[in-house]
Design a protein around this motif. Structure first.
Motif, PDB file in Angstrom:
ATOM      1  N   LEU A  65      21.101  -7.243 -42.552  1.00 49.26           N
ATOM      2  CA  LEU A  65      21.563  -8.576 -42.956  1.00 49.26           C
ATOM      3  C   LEU A  65      23.071  -8.655 -42.719  1.00 49.26           C
ATOM      4  CD1 LEU A  65      19.533  -9.103 -46.256  1.00 49.26           C
ATOM      5  CD2 LEU A  65      19.074 -10.052 -43.992  1.00 49.26           C
ATOM      6  N   LYS A  66      23.417  -9.204 -41.571  1.00 52.50           N
ATOM      7  CA  LYS A  66      24.819  -9.312 -41.169  1.00 52.50           C
ATOM      8  C   LYS A  66      25.054 -10.718 -40.643  1.00 52.50           C
ATOM      9  CE  LYS A  66      26.441  -5.682 -39.311  1.00 52.50           C
ATOM     10  NZ  LYS A  66      26.710  -4.583 -38.339  1.00 52.50           N
ATOM     11  N   PHE A 104      19.736 -12.195 -39.686  1.00 52.81           N
ATOM     12  CA  PHE A 104      20.250 -12.868 -40.873  1.00 52.81           C
ATOM     13  C   PHE A 104      19.828 -14.332 -40.905  1.00 52.81           C
ATOM     14  CE2 PHE A 104      23.582 -15.495 -42.831  1.00 52.81           C
ATOM     15  CZ  PHE A 104      23.503 -15.019 -44.135  1.00 52.81           C
ATOM     16  N   PHE A 114      28.039 -11.925 -49.468  1.00 50.46           N
ATOM     17  CA  PHE A 114      27.979 -10.495 -49.128  1.00 50.46           C
ATOM     18  C   PHE A 114      28.815  -9.713 -50.131  1.00 50.46           C
ATOM     19  CE2 PHE A 114      26.721 -12.552 -45.242  1.00 50.46           C
ATOM     20  CZ  PHE A 114      25.755 -11.706 -44.728  1.00 50.46           C
ATOM     21  N   VAL A 152      23.581  -8.269 -50.562  1.00 46.27           N
ATOM     22  CA  VAL A 152      23.644  -9.717 -50.356  1.00 46.27           C
ATOM     23  C   VAL A 152      23.023 -10.404 -51.565  1.00 46.27           C
ATOM     24  CG1 VAL A 152      23.089 -11.624 -48.823  1.00 46.27           C
ATOM     25  CG2 VAL A 152      23.323  -9.330 -47.881  1.00 46.27           C
ATOM     26  N   SER A 209      21.302  -4.832 -47.859  1.00 41.41           N
ATOM     27  CA  SER A 209      21.357  -5.392 -46.505  1.00 41.41           C
ATOM     28  C   SER A 209      20.688  -4.505 -45.462  1.00 41.41           C
ATOM     29  CB  SER A 209      22.812  -5.633 -46.101  1.00 41.41           C
ATOM     30  OG  SER A 209      23.502  -4.397 -45.973  1.00 41.41           O
ATOM     31  N   SER A 253      16.509  -5.639 -47.169  1.00 38.36           N
ATOM     32  CA  SER A 253      16.090  -6.759 -48.028  1.00 38.36           C
ATOM     33  C   SER A 253      15.416  -6.320 -49.328  1.00 38.36           C
ATOM     34  CB  SER A 253      15.186  -7.736 -47.263  1.00 38.36           C
ATOM     35  OG  SER A 253      13.905  -7.212 -47.021  1.00 38.36           O
TER      36      SER A 253
END
Length: 478
Positions: A43-44, A50, A102, A109, A217, A226
C-alpha cells in the motif's frame, strides 16, 4: 571443420539442457516473479495496488432476503413456525476508503470505510417501500428480555398493552432494513437516551462507516499486506471471555497477501460478526479464465465446544452455547437477542433446521466463499452470506409470548457478492501472461537444447554415413 561444428552443436545442446534443468530445479525465474509480486503488493500512494485498495473497481451487490411468517397465531400456541422466503431486494454497494493516512513511515495505513447502498429495481423482486413482511417484533422481544425480573417489568407490560404490541409485527422491507420510529423504543428513549428510538437491522448503516481501521501496508513483510492491527483505536475486542476470541486477525476480506498456498488459513475480521474467523482451501477453479483457489469458512469456526473447545470464549454468558452453526452476538448488539448463522442454518445443527418449516439449506446458495488468484492474492469472486436470527422463548412474565417454543427464529439473510469486472480481469490476465512468459524461460531453453540435440544426432549420423560410403569406395577401387 565438420568435426568442430559437430562438437559445437553437441556441447551447446548439452549446455542448454543442463542450464534449463538447473534453472527449473533452482526455481530461479519463479523466484524472480515472486519477488516482483511481493514488491508490487504494498500500500503505497500512487501505485495501482493502492488505488484498487482505496476504491475497488469491481461492483459489489448486497441482496436481502426476508422470512415472512405465515402462521403467527399458531406459533404463539406452540406450533412449528412456517416461513416463506421473499427476495432478493438488491442494492448496489459503494465502499470507498476515505480519510486515508500513512503512519509509521508508510508501514501502516489508517482509513474509514463508509458504505452506501443504492436500490437496484431490475435485480429485485419488488418495491422495498411497498412490500410488507411479517416477522419477529425485535424491539418488543428485546424490551421484554431487558426488563424481565426487574422493577421495570410492570411498566414494560403496560406499554406493550398500551401500544398493542405483539410478538410479531408487520413492516415494509425498507422500514425493516433502514429503520422506523418504534413507539416502545421511543418511550424507553425518554428514560434512557442511549437507546435509539429508531429500529432497523441496518439502521444508520447507509452512508456511514463502522469505525477507523489501521492496516499494515506490507512494506516490511508481504504476508502482512492489508492486515488489520487496530479497529476503533483498539488492538483487540472486549466482548468475549478469552484473549484468543477477542483477537483481531486478518484482513477485512477485500484483499489478501500474494502467493497464497492451499495449505494456509485465510483470516478475516468482520465487524458484522463481531469477531475474526478463518477460511480454508476448498477447491481450484477459474473465474473469467483466471485460475483461482476457493476458500470457505472452516467447519471449526462455528462448531460447538465439544468439537472445538476454543469456541467456549464465544459463549456469553460463560457456558451458554447455542450449538453448532449459530453465534450469539447480543453482547455486541446492545443486548438485543440477535443470533447469527449461515442462511437457512447451512452447516448448523439439524435441530435449528427442523424447528422452522421453510428452511432448505444448500451449499451453492448459502455458503460463504472467496475465489482468490493465488499469485496476486486478488479476490475475483466472493459471497458473504449471513442470516440474522432472533432468540425467542416463552416468558411467563409477559403474556405476549403465549406458549411459544424456545426458538432461534430466522428473520432475514444477506448475500453480499462481488465479481471482478472486465477491465480488471483484462489487466490481471496481462500480468499473469507476463509472469507465465518469465517462468517459462527454462522450458524455452530446454526446447532449444532438445532441438540442438536432434541436430547433433542428425549431423553425427550423416557424418558417419559419409565416412562409411568413403570407405566402401576405397575398397571397391582396390
Amino acid at each position: 571443420m565438420k568435426s568442430l561444428c559437430l562438437v559445437t552443436v553437441g556441447v551447446l545442446a548439452m549446455t542448454l539442457l543442463i542450464a534449463s534443468i538447473s534453472l527449473l530445479v533452482a526455481h530461479v525465474f519463479q523466484t524472480v516473479v515472486d519477488l516482483q509480486v511481493k514488491q508490487g503488493t504494498v500500500l503505497k500512494n500512487g501505485t495501482e495496488t493502492f488505488e484498487a485498495w482505496e476504491d475497488p473497481p469491481p461492483p459489489v451487490y448486497m441482496q436481502f432476503y426476508f422470512f415472512n411468517v405465515t402462521n403467527p397465531l399458531e406459533v404463539l400456541q406452540g406450533d412449528t413456525p412456517l416461513v416463506e422466503e421473499i427476495g432478493p431486494y438488491t442494492y448496489r454497494e459503494y465502499r470507498p476508503r476515505v480519510h486515508v493516512q500513512f503512519l509509521d513511515n508508510g508501514t501502516k495505513v489508517s482509513a474509514l470505510n463508509p458504505k452506501t447502498y443504492v436500490f437496484e429495481p431490475q435485480k429485485s423482486v419488488g418495491d422495498p417501500e411497498v412490500d410488507l413482511i411479517r416477522t419477529v417484533n425485535v424491539p418488543a422481544v428485546t424490551a421484554m428480555e431487558w426488563t424481565r425480573s426487574t422493577p421495570l417489568q410492570f411498566a414494560t407490560e403496560v406499554l406493550l398493552l398500551l401500544y398493542q404490541e405483539s410478538l410479531f409485527t408487520v413492516h415494509t422491507v425498507h422500514e425493516l432494513l433502514w429503520g422506523y420510529k418504534d413507539r416502545l423504543l421511543s418511550t424507553i428513549h425518554l428514560l434512557h437516551p442511549e437507546i435509539d428510538p429508531v429500529f432497523g437491522f441496518f439502521n444508520k448503516m447507509n452512508g456511514t462507516d463502522d469505525g477507523e481501521y489501521v492496516f499494515l501496508s506490507g512494506e516490511i513483510n508481504y504476508l502482512n499486506f492489508s492486515r488489520i492491527v487496530e479497529w476503533k483505536g483498539k488492538e483487540s475486542l472486549s466482548w468475549w471471555t478469552t484473549e484468543t476470541c477477542n483477537m483481531i486477525n486478518g484482513t477485512d476480506g477485500t484483499s489478501f497477501h500474494p502467493l497464497i498456498s492451499k495449505d494456509e488459513n485465510i483470516y478475516i475480521f468482520s465487524s458484522d460478526f463481531c469477531r475474526s474467523l478463518y477460511l480454508v482451501y476448498d477447491s481450484s477453479g477459474t473465474v473469467a479464465g483466471i485460475p483461482t483457489y476457493r476458500f470457505v469458512p472452516s467447519a471449526m469456526v462455528f462448531a460447538n465446544t465439544t468439537v472445538n473447545p476454543g469456541n467456549a470464549g464465544f459463549c456469553v454468558p460463560p457456558g451458554n452455547c447455542p450449538g453448532t452453526g449459530v453465534l450469539n452476538v447480543s453482547i455486541c448488539k446492545q443486548g438485543a437477542p440477535i443470533f447469527l448463522s449461515a442462511p437457512h442454518f447451512y452447516q448448523a445443527d439439524q435441530k435449528f433446521v427442523e424447528d422452522i418449516e421453510g428452511m432448505h439449506p444448500k451449499k451453492e446458495y448459502h455458503e460463504t466463499f472467496l475465489d482468490i488468484n493465488p499469485l496476486t492474492g486478488l479476490v475475483l469472486k466472493a459471497a458473504k452470506r449471513m442470516q440474522i436470527n432472533v432468540h425467542i422463548r416463552k416468558l411467563p412474565e409477559f403474556f405476549e409470548t403465549g406458549n411459544i417454543r424456545t426458538l432461534i427464529f430466522p428473520v432475514m439473510y444477506i448475500n453480499e457478492s462481488v465479481l471482478i469486472d472486465e477491465a480488471s480481469a483484462s489487466k490481471l490476465k496481462h500480468v499473469l501472461l507476463e509472469a507465465s512468459v518469465v517462468t517459462g524461460i527454462p522450458f524455452v531453453i530446454m526446447a532449444l537444447g532438445i532441438v540442438f540435440g536432434i541436430v547433433f544426432i542428425v549431423l553425427a549420423c550423416r557424418s558417419r554415413g559419409i565416412r562409411e560410403e568413403g570407405t566402401e569406395v576405397l575398397i571397391d577401387s582396390e
